[in-house]
Design a protein around this motif. Structure first.
Motif, PDB file in Angstrom:
ATOM      1  N   GLY A  94       0.808  -1.210   0.000  1.00  0.00           N
ATOM      2  CA  GLY A  94       0.000   0.000   0.000  1.00  0.00           C
ATOM      3  C   GLY A  94       0.843   1.263   0.000  1.00  0.00           C
ATOM      4  N   MET A  95       2.149   1.114  -0.161  1.00  0.00           N
ATOM      5  CA  MET A  95       3.053   2.268  -0.205  1.00  0.00           C
ATOM      6  C   MET A  95       3.206   2.755  -1.643  1.00  0.00           C
ATOM      7  SD  MET A  95       6.214   1.337   2.277  1.00  0.00           S
ATOM      8  CE  MET A  95       6.020  -0.120   3.272  1.00  0.00           C
ATOM      9  N   SER A  96       3.604   3.999  -1.778  1.00  0.00           N
ATOM     10  CA  SER A  96       3.840   4.541  -3.115  1.00  0.00           C
ATOM     11  C   SER A  96       5.076   3.874  -3.718  1.00  0.00           C
ATOM     12  CB  SER A  96       4.060   6.050  -3.049  1.00  0.00           C
ATOM     13  OG  SER A  96       5.315   6.346  -2.453  1.00  0.00           O
ATOM     14  N   LYS A  97       5.147   3.934  -5.031  1.00  0.00           N
ATOM     15  CA  LYS A  97       6.294   3.356  -5.723  1.00  0.00           C
ATOM     16  C   LYS A  97       7.577   4.098  -5.344  1.00  0.00           C
ATOM     17  CE  LYS A  97       7.863   1.934 -10.272  1.00  0.00           C
ATOM     18  NZ  LYS A  97       7.636   1.995 -11.711  1.00  0.00           N
ATOM     19  N   THR A  98       7.477   5.414  -5.136  1.00  0.00           N
ATOM     20  CA  THR A  98       8.639   6.208  -4.731  1.00  0.00           C
ATOM     21  C   THR A  98       9.149   5.747  -3.375  1.00  0.00           C
ATOM     22  OG1 THR A  98       7.792   8.109  -5.952  1.00  0.00           O
ATOM     23  CG2 THR A  98       9.455   8.551  -4.264  1.00  0.00           C
ATOM     24  N   ARG A  99       8.238   5.596  -2.411  1.00  0.00           N
ATOM     25  CA  ARG A  99       8.633   5.134  -1.077  1.00  0.00           C
ATOM     26  C   ARG A  99       9.187   3.719  -1.147  1.00  0.00           C
ATOM     27  NH1 ARG A  99      11.356   4.963   3.008  1.00  0.00           N
ATOM     28  NH2 ARG A  99      10.458   4.188   4.928  1.00  0.00           N
ATOM     29  N   MET A 100       8.567   2.887  -1.973  1.00  0.00           N
ATOM     30  CA  MET A 100       9.024   1.510  -2.119  1.00  0.00           C
ATOM     31  C   MET A 100      10.440   1.478  -2.682  1.00  0.00           C
ATOM     32  SD  MET A 100       8.410  -1.465  -1.362  1.00  0.00           S
ATOM     33  CE  MET A 100       6.926  -0.889  -0.611  1.00  0.00           C
ATOM     34  N   SER A 101      10.720   2.349  -3.620  1.00  0.00           N
ATOM     35  CA  SER A 101      12.058   2.441  -4.189  1.00  0.00           C
ATOM     36  C   SER A 101      13.078   2.787  -3.105  1.00  0.00           C
ATOM     37  CB  SER A 101      12.071   3.498  -5.297  1.00  0.00           C
ATOM     38  OG  SER A 101      13.353   3.613  -5.846  1.00  0.00           O
ATOM     39  N   GLN A 102      12.711   3.716  -2.214  1.00  0.00           N
ATOM     40  CA  GLN A 102      13.606   4.088  -1.108  1.00  0.00           C
ATOM     41  C   GLN A 102      13.840   2.908  -0.171  1.00  0.00           C
ATOM     42  OE1 GLN A 102      11.221   7.267   0.486  1.00  0.00           O
ATOM     43  NE2 GLN A 102      12.318   8.860  -0.656  1.00  0.00           N
ATOM     44  N   VAL A 103      12.779   2.195   0.164  1.00  0.00           N
ATOM     45  CA  VAL A 103      12.892   1.056   1.079  1.00  0.00           C
ATOM     46  C   VAL A 103      13.765  -0.037   0.462  1.00  0.00           C
ATOM     47  CG1 VAL A 103      11.613  -0.812   2.212  1.00  0.00           C
ATOM     48  CG2 VAL A 103      10.722   1.523   2.279  1.00  0.00           C
ATOM     49  N   VAL A 104      13.535  -0.339  -0.795  1.00  0.00           N
ATOM     50  CA  VAL A 104      14.316  -1.384  -1.458  1.00  0.00           C
ATOM     51  C   VAL A 104      15.789  -0.971  -1.545  1.00  0.00           C
ATOM     52  CG1 VAL A 104      14.669  -2.618  -3.645  1.00  0.00           C
ATOM     53  CG2 VAL A 104      12.367  -2.409  -2.676  1.00  0.00           C
ATOM     54  N   ARG A 105      16.034   0.308  -1.806  1.00  0.00           N
ATOM     55  CA  ARG A 105      17.415   0.806  -1.840  1.00  0.00           C
ATOM     56  C   ARG A 105      18.085   0.591  -0.472  1.00  0.00           C
ATOM     57  NH1 ARG A 105      17.133   6.429  -3.111  1.00  0.00           N
ATOM     58  NH2 ARG A 105      15.540   5.612  -4.405  1.00  0.00           N
ATOM     59  N   GLU A 106      17.352   0.878   0.605  1.00  0.00           N
ATOM     60  CA  GLU A 106      17.877   0.630   1.954  1.00  0.00           C
ATOM     61  C   GLU A 106      18.211  -0.844   2.134  1.00  0.00           C
ATOM     62  OE1 GLU A 106      16.115   2.388   5.677  1.00  0.00           O
ATOM     63  OE2 GLU A 106      14.655   3.154   4.220  1.00  0.00           O
ATOM     64  N   MET A 107      17.313  -1.695   1.666  1.00  0.00           N
ATOM     65  CA  MET A 107      17.517  -3.136   1.807  1.00  0.00           C
ATOM     66  C   MET A 107      18.749  -3.597   1.036  1.00  0.00           C
ATOM     67  SD  MET A 107      13.526  -4.288   1.579  1.00  0.00           S
ATOM     68  CE  MET A 107      13.821  -6.052   1.731  1.00  0.00           C
ATOM     69  N   VAL A 108      18.945  -3.043  -0.135  1.00  0.00           N
ATOM     70  CA  VAL A 108      20.136  -3.368  -0.928  1.00  0.00           C
ATOM     71  C   VAL A 108      21.384  -2.889  -0.174  1.00  0.00           C
ATOM     72  CG1 VAL A 108      21.382  -2.841  -3.074  1.00  0.00           C
ATOM     73  CG2 VAL A 108      18.940  -3.435  -3.148  1.00  0.00           C
ATOM     74  N   ASP A 109      21.320  -1.706   0.425  1.00  0.00           N
ATOM     75  CA  ASP A 109      22.448  -1.181   1.207  1.00  0.00           C
ATOM     76  C   ASP A 109      22.775  -2.086   2.396  1.00  0.00           C
ATOM     77  OD1 ASP A 109      22.697   0.982  -0.484  1.00  0.00           O
ATOM     78  OD2 ASP A 109      21.714   2.407   0.870  1.00  0.00           O
ATOM     79  N   TYR A 110      21.749  -2.696   2.989  1.00  0.00           N
ATOM     80  CA  TYR A 110      21.952  -3.610   4.121  1.00  0.00           C
ATOM     81  C   TYR A 110      22.333  -5.015   3.661  1.00  0.00           C
ATOM     82  CZ  TYR A 110      19.770  -0.219   7.277  1.00  0.00           C
ATOM     83  OH  TYR A 110      19.476   0.892   8.022  1.00  0.00           O
ATOM     84  N   ASN A 111      22.431  -5.225   2.362  1.00  0.00           N
ATOM     85  CA  ASN A 111      22.768  -6.536   1.786  1.00  0.00           C
ATOM     86  C   ASN A 111      21.751  -7.615   2.118  1.00  0.00           C
ATOM     87  OD1 ASN A 111      25.189  -5.715   0.499  1.00  0.00           O
ATOM     88  ND2 ASN A 111      26.230  -5.800   2.476  1.00  0.00           N
TER      89      ASN A 111
END
Length: 177
Positions: free
Chosen positions: A57-74
């Motif tokens: 239910g999150m925006s695609k922009t917010r989802m992009s930020q969250v996924v980027r964080e997840m990639v940063d955390y490996n």
């Protein structure tokens, strides 16, 4: 009967996802990241940002930020799937590896920041110590602070080596899976 079972399974999956979200707090990571991690984990296959936006239910922009964080955390990574034009992301399925990634990525930032600060403080104290007009009380205080800074730097060096121990998976020789 089948509908009732599916509802129970959905409830169980939701509780697992909530647990992922709550566990992220332990690592100092926002529960939103944990929720997305749980959703991706339970999906058991790569997902696009659109898929994730719809599931959360999150925006695609917010989802992009969250996924980027997840990639940063490996704990998440981009995958290629033939014939799919949108970016696909998947998560680390191995609980042990995910722990190591989260644990070490959280601590690596702290270690780097504190080592840098410790070196700067040490340099500043050394510079002050060169002053010929210091009284004995001030000199003692500087010496004590220099010793404390050396202990500080030694501690963060040890933490750095501990992270290497985890990341190299040497830990599993001593604490088997």
């Amino acid at each position: 009967m089948n509908k009732e079972i599916n509802e129970k399974l959905t409830d169980i999956e939701e509780r697992i996802i909530d647990t992922f979200a709550e566990n992220m707090r332990t690592y100092g990571i926002p529960p939103t990241v944990g929720r997305v991690l749980g959703i991706m984990y339970m999906n058991r296959k790569p997902m696009t940002l659109n898929d994730l936006s719809e599931a959360t239910g999150m925006s695609k922009t917010r989802m992009s930020q969250v996924v980027r964080e997840m990639v940063d955390y490996n704990i998440a990574y981009k995958v290629f799937e033939k014939g799919v034009r949108k970016d696909l992301y998947n998560v680390e399925q191995d609980y042990y590896q995910r722990f190591i990634s989260l644990f070490s990525s959280s601590w690596q930032k702290v270690i780097k920041k504190n080592k840098k600060m410790g070196k700067k403080i040490y340099e500043e104290l050394t510079e002050i110590q060169k002053n010929e007009n210091l009284d004995s009380v001030t000199e003692e205080k500087i010496v004590a602070l220099l010793k404390e800074t050396e202990r500080w730097l030694a501690y963060y060096d040890w933490l750095d080596r501990l992270m290497d121990f985890f990341e190299s998976e040497e830990i599993f020789k001593y604490v088997p899976k």
